[in-house]
Scaffold this active site. Structure first.
Site, PDB file in Angstrom:
ATOM      1  N   TYR A 120       0.862  -1.443  -0.082  1.00  0.00           N
ATOM      2  CA  TYR A 120      -0.088   0.028   0.257  1.00  0.00           C
ATOM      3  C   TYR A 120       0.695   0.834   0.233  1.00  0.00           C
ATOM      4  CZ  TYR A 120      -3.184  -3.878   2.493  1.00  0.00           C
ATOM      5  OH  TYR A 120      -3.901  -4.474   2.569  1.00  0.00           O
ATOM      6  N   CYS A 125      14.549 -11.848  -1.357  1.00  0.00           N
ATOM      7  CA  CYS A 125      15.014 -11.842  -2.416  1.00  0.00           C
ATOM      8  C   CYS A 125      14.332 -11.019  -2.909  1.00  0.00           C
ATOM      9  CB  CYS A 125      15.182 -12.848  -2.720  1.00  0.00           C
ATOM     10  SG  CYS A 125      16.451 -13.524  -4.150  1.00  0.00           S
ATOM     11  N   GLU A 126      14.334  -9.216  -3.198  1.00  0.00           N
ATOM     12  CA  GLU A 126      13.303  -8.359  -3.313  1.00  0.00           C
ATOM     13  C   GLU A 126      13.602  -7.358  -3.307  1.00  0.00           C
ATOM     14  OE1 GLU A 126       9.371 -10.482  -4.016  1.00  0.00           O
ATOM     15  OE2 GLU A 126       8.179  -8.205  -4.159  1.00  0.00           O
ATOM     16  N   TYR A 149      -2.646  -6.143  10.648  1.00  0.00           N
ATOM     17  CA  TYR A 149      -2.395  -6.061   8.969  1.00  0.00           C
ATOM     18  C   TYR A 149      -1.298  -6.151   8.657  1.00  0.00           C
ATOM     19  CZ  TYR A 149      -7.507  -4.428   9.113  1.00  0.00           C
ATOM     20  OH  TYR A 149      -8.432  -4.169   9.135  1.00  0.00           O
TER      21      TYR A 149
HETATM   22  N1  LLP Z   1     -15.684  -4.154   8.818  1.00  0.00           N
HETATM   23  C1  LLP Z   1     -15.372  -4.412   7.369  1.00  0.00           C
HETATM   24  C2  LLP Z   1     -16.704  -5.255   6.451  1.00  0.00           C
HETATM   25  C3  LLP Z   1     -14.315  -4.028   6.515  1.00  0.00           C
HETATM   26  O1  LLP Z   1     -13.917  -5.139   5.782  1.00  0.00           O
HETATM   27  C4  LLP Z   1     -12.972  -4.109   7.314  1.00  0.00           C
HETATM   28  C5  LLP Z   1     -11.715  -3.765   7.105  1.00  0.00           C
HETATM   29  C6  LLP Z   1     -13.122  -3.398   9.165  1.00  0.00           C
HETATM   30  C7  LLP Z   1     -14.557  -3.701   9.148  1.00  0.00           C
HETATM   31  C8  LLP Z   1     -12.228  -3.111   9.863  1.00  0.00           C
HETATM   32  O2  LLP Z   1     -11.448  -1.945   9.945  1.00  0.00           O
HETATM   33  P1  LLP Z   1     -10.323  -1.292   9.979  1.00  0.00           P
HETATM   34  O3  LLP Z   1     -11.037  -0.363  10.902  1.00  0.00           O
HETATM   35  O4  LLP Z   1      -9.025  -1.945   9.972  1.00  0.00           O
HETATM   36  O5  LLP Z   1      -9.677  -0.179   9.280  1.00  0.00           O
HETATM   37  N2  LLP Z   1      -5.455  -4.639   4.412  1.00  0.00           N
HETATM   38  C9  LLP Z   1      -5.164  -3.741   4.936  1.00  0.00           C
HETATM   39  C10 LLP Z   1      -6.512  -3.067   5.200  1.00  0.00           C
HETATM   40  C11 LLP Z   1      -7.931  -3.566   4.315  1.00  0.00           C
HETATM   41  C12 LLP Z   1      -9.074  -3.621   5.589  1.00  0.00           C
HETATM   42  C13 LLP Z   1     -10.020  -4.290   5.078  1.00  0.00           C
HETATM   43  N3  LLP Z   1     -11.516  -4.286   5.727  1.00  0.00           N
HETATM   44  C14 LLP Z   1      -4.236  -2.492   5.386  1.00  0.00           C
HETATM   45  O6  LLP Z   1      -3.747  -4.055   5.769  1.00  0.00           O
HETATM   46  O7  LLP Z   1      -4.364  -1.651   5.404  1.00  0.00           O
END
Ligand code: LLP
Length: 471
Positions: A372, A399-400, A429
């Protein structure tokens, strides 16, 4: 001093303009470190009353260190802020989004703090159930749930199944019929809101895979289909999640307005009152000085005002609300401790250079920088230094060349092999997106509290790496 002046001063202008030249390269920047993180008398960082040297000796590095009191306090603060803001109405509940970071012990903390749990796969559901998390406080998501996942959720007695497509409605209905239960369903609608975040983590605009479109009329049709099946489906409410790492409440404002209009339309067309609304998660956190997140109280009050005003305009009673923060609870509670390996001073042309600091982890334990373009920060953790700050890039051992953990940070110029450095705000995450790319074992995750270290997830071993290799 401004970053470019600092660069000139150090014969090195490789720092981005947002990165401030540190007045004190040893200082813990306000808002970036979990609540019990301090510099101990010997200059080493301490978390939960435990020195980073002790953690490194007992558990090794790389290691994710969760500050238990910090995690719990953030969870409790979101719980209370939203409950208080919606107290004049029908209340609000907070579900912790387990996708940010989940293991059985964290599920128990979430349970003890009185929050619900949002899971989005059968695997996350399994962890929550294994921890003894009460099923009647679990919300289950998923844009492509298998029949087995739906069945498992319904059999466990979860609070709500968040239906993500028109197609899913009939499947849930059939499975509920087979099980002889009435499935509590929420419908996830996409409102067409463009959240100002990275494209991969924005989820409510039209051209993506989540939810049922509100603008096209599919959402209204979904409500009709659910209401048509009262013997197997109970319409608990509507759900909208606009994205992640969002600072601007205006995205929630537009989403709430559009969903509430659907509530009004449903009342008008079908004479049915939808009395619960889940506005998802997505609250942003501070990863570096570029970010200034709002407090949970300000977010809750702001959203409550918007929802109440919109309901008044539409002649609706304010529904019961739910929210699903993940990152804002887990992220700032945790830091990743690495040991410095090879250091290279790389010349960039002219007088410019950048110090590449390699650590004993990398994109396998934090892929967010590569995926990201996230900006993290880092601090010399094992000691203090009075050397000049120099612009460094913290990279992994994979290795990247895209294997970057922290793109730009000022670190002391006397940094050397064997030093401990810490990267804050890695609780969300990072482990949950981890891999064992290049057969690098996943790090351990420990919780620290009151001078004690407790392993939450042990370090992967070579045997673990071989475990699936049946050849
Ligand atoms: N509710 C739903 C339906 C979601 O899809 C998500 C996150 C959350 C709650 C929680 O969102 P948060 O409060 O954590 O922002 N891998 C990515 C983030 C993907 C989020 C997916 N859904 C990253 O590392 O930024």
């Amino acid at each position: 001093m401004r970053a470019h002046e600092a660069g000139a001063l150090h014969g090195n202008d490789a720092a981005p303009t947002w990165l401030p030249y540190p007045a004190d390269v040893n200082a813990l920047l306000d808002g970036l470190w979990s609540r019990t993180t301090v510099r101990g008398a010997d200059g080493a960082l301490e978390v939960g009353g435990v020195s980073v040297h002790r953690i490194a000796e007992e558990v090794g590095t790389a290691v994710l260190v969760v500050d238990e009191l910090d995690f719990r306090a953030r969870a409790a603060r979101f719980r209370d802020a939203f409950a208080a803001a919606f107290e004049p109405y029908r209340g609000a509940h907070v579900f912790y989004a387990g996708k940010a970071f989940l293991c059985t012990e964290v599920a128990r903390w979430v349970d003890q703090e009185g929050l619900g749990m949002d899971v989005c796969t059968g695997g996350e559901l399994a962890v929550a159930l294994r921890a003894g998390f009460p099923a009647d406080r679990i919300a289950m998501h998923g844009n492509s749930k298998s029949d087995a996942e739906i069945r498992r959720g319904l059999e466990a007695g979860i609070a709500r199944l968040v239906v993500d497509s028109l197609e899913e409605i009939e499947r849930v209905s059939q499975i509920a019929e087979q099980l002889g239960v009435v499935a509590p369903v929420m419908l996830r609608v996409t409102t067409g809101v463009e959240a100002h975040t990275h494209e991969f983590i924005a989820t409510a605009h039209e051209d993506q895979k989540f939810g049922i479109s509100l603008p096209t009329g599919d959402a209204l049709e979904a409500v009709r289909r659910v209401l048509e099946r009262p013997a197997t489906l109970d319409l608990v409410g509507l759900h909208s999640h606009i994205g992640s790492q969002i600072f601007d409440v205006s995205g929630f404002e537009i989403a709430a307005r559009r969903v509430l209009r659907l509530v009004a339309e449903v009342r008008e067309r079908f004479g049915h009152t939808i009395d619960s609304l889940d506005l998802g998660g997505g609250f942003g956190v501070m990863y570096n000085t570029q970010h200034t997140p709002s407090s949970p109280e300000a977010l809750a009050q702001g959203i409550a005002q918007i929802v109440a005003m919109e309901c008044r305009d539409l002649g609706l009673e304010v529904p019961h609300l739910a929210f699903e923060p993940g990152r804002a609870i887990a992220g700032p509670s945790t830091q990743t401790l690495y040991t410095v390996g090879t250091i290279k001073d790389v010349h960039l042309g002219g007088p410019h250079h950048r110090v590449y600091v390699s650590v004993d982890g990398g994109m396998s334990d934090n892929v967010r920088t590569a995926l990201y373009d996230a900006d993290y920060s880092a601090l010399l953790a094992g000691r203090v230094s009075d050397a000049e700050p120099t612009v460094a890039r913290v990279v992994g051992k994979h290795c990247e060349s895209g294997d970057i953990v922290v793109k730009d940070e000022y670190l002391p110029a006397d940094l050397r092999r064997g030093d401990l450095i810490s990267v804050p705000v890695t609780g969300a995450y990072c482990y949950s997106l981890s891999s064992n790319y290049n057969h690098v074992p996943r790090p351990a995750v420990v919780a620290v509290r009151d001078g004690e270290i407790r392993t939450l997830l042990r370090r992967e071993t070579e045997d673990d790496l071989m475990a699936l290799d049946v050849g």
